[in-house]
Write a protein that holds these residues in place. Structure first.
Motif, PDB file in Angstrom:
ATOM      1  N   GLU A   2      74.116  49.110   0.340  1.00  0.00           N
ATOM      2  CA  GLU A   2      74.331  48.466   1.636  1.00  0.00           C
ATOM      3  C   GLU A   2      73.335  47.334   1.816  1.00  0.00           C
ATOM      4  OE1 GLU A   2      74.196  49.468   6.387  1.00  0.00           O
ATOM      5  OE2 GLU A   2      74.475  51.129   4.983  1.00  0.00           O
ATOM      6  N   ILE A   3      73.869  46.175   2.215  1.00  0.00           N
ATOM      7  CA  ILE A   3      73.028  45.027   2.522  1.00  0.00           C
ATOM      8  C   ILE A   3      73.068  44.830   4.029  1.00  0.00           C
ATOM      9  CG2 ILE A   3      72.679  42.543   2.194  1.00  0.00           C
ATOM     10  CD1 ILE A   3      72.148  44.213  -0.300  1.00  0.00           C
ATOM     11  N   THR A   4      71.909  44.865   4.658  1.00  0.00           N
ATOM     12  CA  THR A   4      71.866  44.729   6.115  1.00  0.00           C
ATOM     13  C   THR A   4      72.267  43.313   6.537  1.00  0.00           C
ATOM     14  OG1 THR A   4      69.516  44.140   6.067  1.00  0.00           O
ATOM     15  CG2 THR A   4      70.061  46.488   6.323  1.00  0.00           C
ATOM     16  N   ARG A   5      72.676  43.195   7.798  1.00  0.00           N
ATOM     17  CA  ARG A   5      73.119  41.889   8.329  1.00  0.00           C
ATOM     18  C   ARG A   5      72.010  40.843   8.272  1.00  0.00           C
ATOM     19  NH1 ARG A   5      76.995  39.746   7.616  1.00  0.00           N
ATOM     20  NH2 ARG A   5      76.217  38.106   8.964  1.00  0.00           N
ATOM     21  N   ASN A   6      70.747  41.296   8.334  1.00  0.00           N
ATOM     22  CA  ASN A   6      69.642  40.326   8.335  1.00  0.00           C
ATOM     23  C   ASN A   6      68.752  40.452   7.094  1.00  0.00           C
ATOM     24  OD1 ASN A   6      68.304  42.686   8.941  1.00  0.00           O
ATOM     25  ND2 ASN A   6      67.019  41.790  10.556  1.00  0.00           N
ATOM     26  N   ALA A   7      69.293  41.027   6.018  1.00  0.00           N
ATOM     27  CA  ALA A   7      68.518  41.106   4.769  1.00  0.00           C
ATOM     28  C   ALA A   7      68.115  39.707   4.332  1.00  0.00           C
ATOM     29  CB  ALA A   7      69.347  41.772   3.679  1.00  0.00           C
ATOM     30  N   ALA A   8      66.847  39.535   3.978  1.00  0.00           N
ATOM     31  CA  ALA A   8      66.353  38.217   3.567  1.00  0.00           C
ATOM     32  C   ALA A   8      66.432  38.067   2.049  1.00  0.00           C
ATOM     33  CB  ALA A   8      64.914  38.019   4.025  1.00  0.00           C
ATOM     34  N   LEU A   9      67.002  36.953   1.603  1.00  0.00           N
ATOM     35  CA  LEU A   9      66.971  36.585   0.187  1.00  0.00           C
ATOM     36  C   LEU A   9      65.710  35.760  -0.025  1.00  0.00           C
ATOM     37  CD1 LEU A   9      68.491  36.503  -2.583  1.00  0.00           C
ATOM     38  CD2 LEU A   9      69.372  34.277  -1.840  1.00  0.00           C
ATOM     39  N   VAL A  10      64.827  36.225  -0.913  1.00  0.00           N
ATOM     40  CA  VAL A  10      63.577  35.513  -1.194  1.00  0.00           C
ATOM     41  C   VAL A  10      63.688  34.907  -2.593  1.00  0.00           C
ATOM     42  CG1 VAL A  10      61.068  35.690  -1.384  1.00  0.00           C
ATOM     43  CG2 VAL A  10      62.292  37.074   0.323  1.00  0.00           C
ATOM     44  N   VAL A  11      63.748  33.587  -2.635  1.00  0.00           N
ATOM     45  CA  VAL A  11      63.960  32.831  -3.875  1.00  0.00           C
ATOM     46  C   VAL A  11      62.593  32.371  -4.366  1.00  0.00           C
ATOM     47  CG1 VAL A  11      65.172  30.879  -4.911  1.00  0.00           C
ATOM     48  CG2 VAL A  11      66.202  32.094  -2.965  1.00  0.00           C
TER      49      VAL A  11
END
Length: 195
Positions: A2-11
């Protein structure tokens, strides 16, 4: 997954200087760049937050030193910056962990109520792994898209040399087996983010 609605992608550190193969040596996972690009697009399309991390090296000979051409983001990253409808942050650092940068990543995530962090970038066993370990220690639900990272062959003590592929596997085993992060694939993440 499950990926939350506000999961942050850190590049992490997807910079031109890492293309200087004569400096870094052999790398693994040529598919990493395409996977990183696809994840940024998926995150932006779904309005999720994206954090772009840049390593401003203070080592004089580094291809990533501040102000050099190699310090800039790779084109496919630069052209995606500012394109998403979700929040975006630029963090600069001169050490391995994105949590020791400017502005303070931990404070920004906490203020936004973000508890899940997805990591991609360069190098798997250096800045990605260090950021993942620290994120896990800080209590975040950390996911590492291993196929959206890459690294380089490395020589350590006693002349021990590991290939980039061996180092990436060791990072994955340490992070996942040690409970710091869940190691996942780009396809799994995109599927979960878009569902």
């Amino acid at each position: 997954m499950e990926i939350t609605r506000n999961a942050a992608l850190v590049v992490v550190d997807v910079q031109k200087g890492f293309d200087e193969s004569e400096f870094w040596g052999p790398r693994d996972n040529p598919a990493a760049d395409g996977n990183i690009a696809a994840l940024i697009t998926a995150w932006q399309d779904t309005g999720r937050p994206v954090v772009f991390v840049r390593h401003d090296s203070d080592k004089p000979g580094s291809p990533l030193r501040g102000g050099s051409e190699g310090n800039g983001f790779k084109e496919y990253v630069e052209e995606r910056r500012g394109k998403g409808s979700g929040p975006e942050l630029l963090v600069t650092k001169s050490v391995n962990s994105a949590f020791y940068g400017t502005p303070d990543l931990h404070e920004w995530l906490k203020a936004a109520g973000i508890e899940q962090v997805v990591l991609v970038g360069i190098q798997t066993n250096m800045c990605v792994e260090t950021t993942a370990r620290m994120g896990g220690n800080l209590g975040y639900d950390v996911l590492v898209a291993l196929d959206a990272t890459h690294t380089f062959d490395l020589t350590g003590p006693n002349g021990w040399r590991l290939t980039a592929d061996e180092l990436a596997k060791a990072s994955a085993v340490s992070l996942h087996g040690g409970g710091f992060a869940q190691v996942v694939t780009t396809a799994e993440l995109i599927g979960a983010a878009r569902s």
